[in-house]
Design a protein around this motif. Structure first.
Motif, mmCIF file in Angstrom:
data_model
loop_
_atom_site.group_PDB
_atom_site.id
_atom_site.type_symbol
_atom_site.label_atom_id
_atom_site.label_comp_id
_atom_site.label_asym_id
_atom_site.label_seq_id
_atom_site.Cartn_x
_atom_site.Cartn_y
_atom_site.Cartn_z
ATOM 1 N N UNK A 184 -12.933 -59.380 12.953
ATOM 2 C CA UNK A 184 -11.680 -59.744 12.301
ATOM 3 C C UNK A 184 -11.950 -60.007 10.832
ATOM 4 N N UNK A 185 -10.935 -59.754 10.021
ATOM 5 C CA UNK A 185 -11.074 -59.965 8.594
ATOM 6 C C UNK A 185 -10.339 -58.895 7.826
ATOM 7 N N UNK A 186 -10.734 -58.674 6.595
ATOM 8 C CA UNK A 186 -10.087 -57.681 5.748
ATOM 9 C C UNK A 186 -11.098 -56.644 5.295
ATOM 10 N N UNK A 187 -10.590 -55.436 4.998
ATOM 11 C CA UNK A 187 -11.445 -54.332 4.566
ATOM 12 C C UNK A 187 -12.577 -54.101 5.563
ATOM 13 N N UNK A 188 -12.190 -53.823 6.805
ATOM 14 C CA UNK A 188 -13.132 -53.675 7.906
ATOM 15 C C UNK A 188 -13.304 -52.194 8.230
ATOM 16 N N UNK A 189 -14.556 -51.748 8.366
ATOM 17 C CA UNK A 189 -14.869 -50.386 8.796
ATOM 18 C C UNK A 189 -15.780 -50.475 10.016
ATOM 19 N N UNK A 190 -15.339 -49.857 11.109
ATOM 20 C CA UNK A 190 -16.069 -49.915 12.375
ATOM 21 C C UNK A 190 -16.305 -48.480 12.830
ATOM 22 N N UNK A 191 -17.549 -48.007 12.752
ATOM 23 C CA UNK A 191 -17.828 -46.595 13.001
ATOM 24 C C UNK A 191 -19.080 -46.418 13.858
ATOM 25 N N UNK A 192 -19.014 -45.460 14.759
ATOM 26 C CA UNK A 192 -20.201 -45.005 15.464
ATOM 27 C C UNK A 192 -20.858 -46.013 16.367
ATOM 28 N N UNK A 193 -20.113 -46.964 16.896
ATOM 29 C CA UNK A 193 -20.671 -47.959 17.804
ATOM 30 C C UNK A 193 -20.450 -47.544 19.259
ATOM 31 N N UNK A 194 -21.333 -48.038 20.134
ATOM 32 C CA UNK A 194 -21.206 -47.811 21.572
ATOM 33 C C UNK A 194 -21.130 -49.161 22.278
#
Length: 340
Positions: A184-194
């Protein structure tokens, strides 16, 4: 320990009485601690208001905390930290920290805990079998959490809350008691996780202006993905075999959901309380109830999706949904209706 010193224990051990600091870094600057073994202390390596300190390649075990520090420009790298009664690694109130390549296991509370840090990299750590969270970061900024493995922890695998500017990339979170990855928060990038086989959701978040892309979430005890917030993009993700929905989007606005794949979940995509959501180009087939379902969702667009082989409707707009556009979807082999 004095300033500007390298302490190389060359594998020798320090055994403590159960309290105090094994190696006390309080108010120290320019110190490197390496190749030490320490057990039986309140903090095997500990200190407040430390600066330019490197903690490298140590074995820290059977203390209250393995590492417990606060300060600026800290590197905690390549340590083996296990069977401490509280936290494996704790870092509070500082700037410019690196926590990388550590193996942390059997912590009585949390594996890695960080609070109120500006400029933080948590990279390539392996954290297992903590009683609560594997990796916890709170109320920090400019944070990267990348390439970590967090597994078999009692609560969350990777838990990141109140973060301003956050990258979560390439992590694996599996077999944890609650959610796999939370952000949670601002300007978050969530990529390529399993995220797989966790007791709660695979990946859950409440970002403001976020990108969630290229992640997989399979076999979790609740939703594969659970998201809320405003102004996000969710693309190229997959969810399979989750007990609840592949994606659950709750009280969200201005999200784009595109080119994702959902199968063998209770529902493929479930939207509750959405506004101005664009749902396009997704595959939601062979789920256990609906392919795509929306409740109390308004002014949204459902286009170019494929929703096939679901026992109920392929696309279902339920009670309280109004002002939505449904165009150019493929909805075949569903049990009740293509669009209902």
């Amino acid at each position: 320990i004095r300033d500007s010193l390298t302490l190389d224990c060359a594998g020798h051990s320090l055994f403590g009485p159960g309290g105090g600091a094994g190696i006390d870094l309080e108010f120290r600057s320019g110190v490197t601690i390496q190749n030490c073994k320490a057990s039986g202390f309140g903090g095997a390596i500990a200190g407040w208001d430390v600066r330019n300190v490197r903690i490298i390649g140590n074995e820290l075990f059977e203390s209250r905390n393995g590492v417990a520090v606060a300060g600026q420009n800290i590197e905690i790298v390549g340590n083996v930290v296990y069977d401490n009664s509280r936290n494996g690694i704790s870092y509070w109130s500082g700037t410019d920290a690196v926590i990388s390549g550590n193996t942390v296991s059997g912590s009585g509370y949390r594996g890695v805990q960080v609070e109120r840090v500006a400029g933080l990299d948590v990279d390539a750590n392996e954290v297992r079998s903590s009683r609560t969270h594997g990796i916890l970061v709170l109320n920090s900024s400019d944070v990267g959490v990348t390439q970590n493995l967090s597994e078999s922890n009692g609560s969350g695998g990777i838990w990141l809350a109140g973060i301003d500017t956050l990258l979560v990339d390439g992590n694996s979170s599996r077999g944890n008691g609650f959610h796999g990855i939370v952000h949670s928060g601002s300007a978050v990038t969530v990529t390529g996780n399993r995220s797989a086989n966790n007791g709660g959701m695979g990946l859950a978040g409440n970002p403001v202006g976020g990108v969630v892309s290229g992640n997989s979430s399979d076999g979790n005890g609740q939703h594969g993905f659970g998201l809320s917030g405003a102004g996000g993009t969710f693309s190229g993700n997959s969810a399979r075999g989750n007990v609840e929905s592949g994606l659950h989007l709750l009280n969200a606005a201005d999200w784009v959901l595109e080119n994702n794949a959902f199968s063998d979940n209770r529902d493929g995509i479930q939207i509750v309380g959405g506004n101005a959501i664009e749902v396009r180009g997704n595959e939601a087939s062979e789920n256990h109830t609906w392919g795509i379902v929306a409740w109390s969702t308004t002014d949204s667009e459902f286009s170019d999706n494929r929703s096939s082989g679901n026992p109920n409707d392929g696309i279902h707009l339920g009670e309280g949904s109004d002002g939505n556009a449904v165009t150019a979807n493929v909805t075949d082999r569903n049990g009740i209706a293509g669009i209902g």
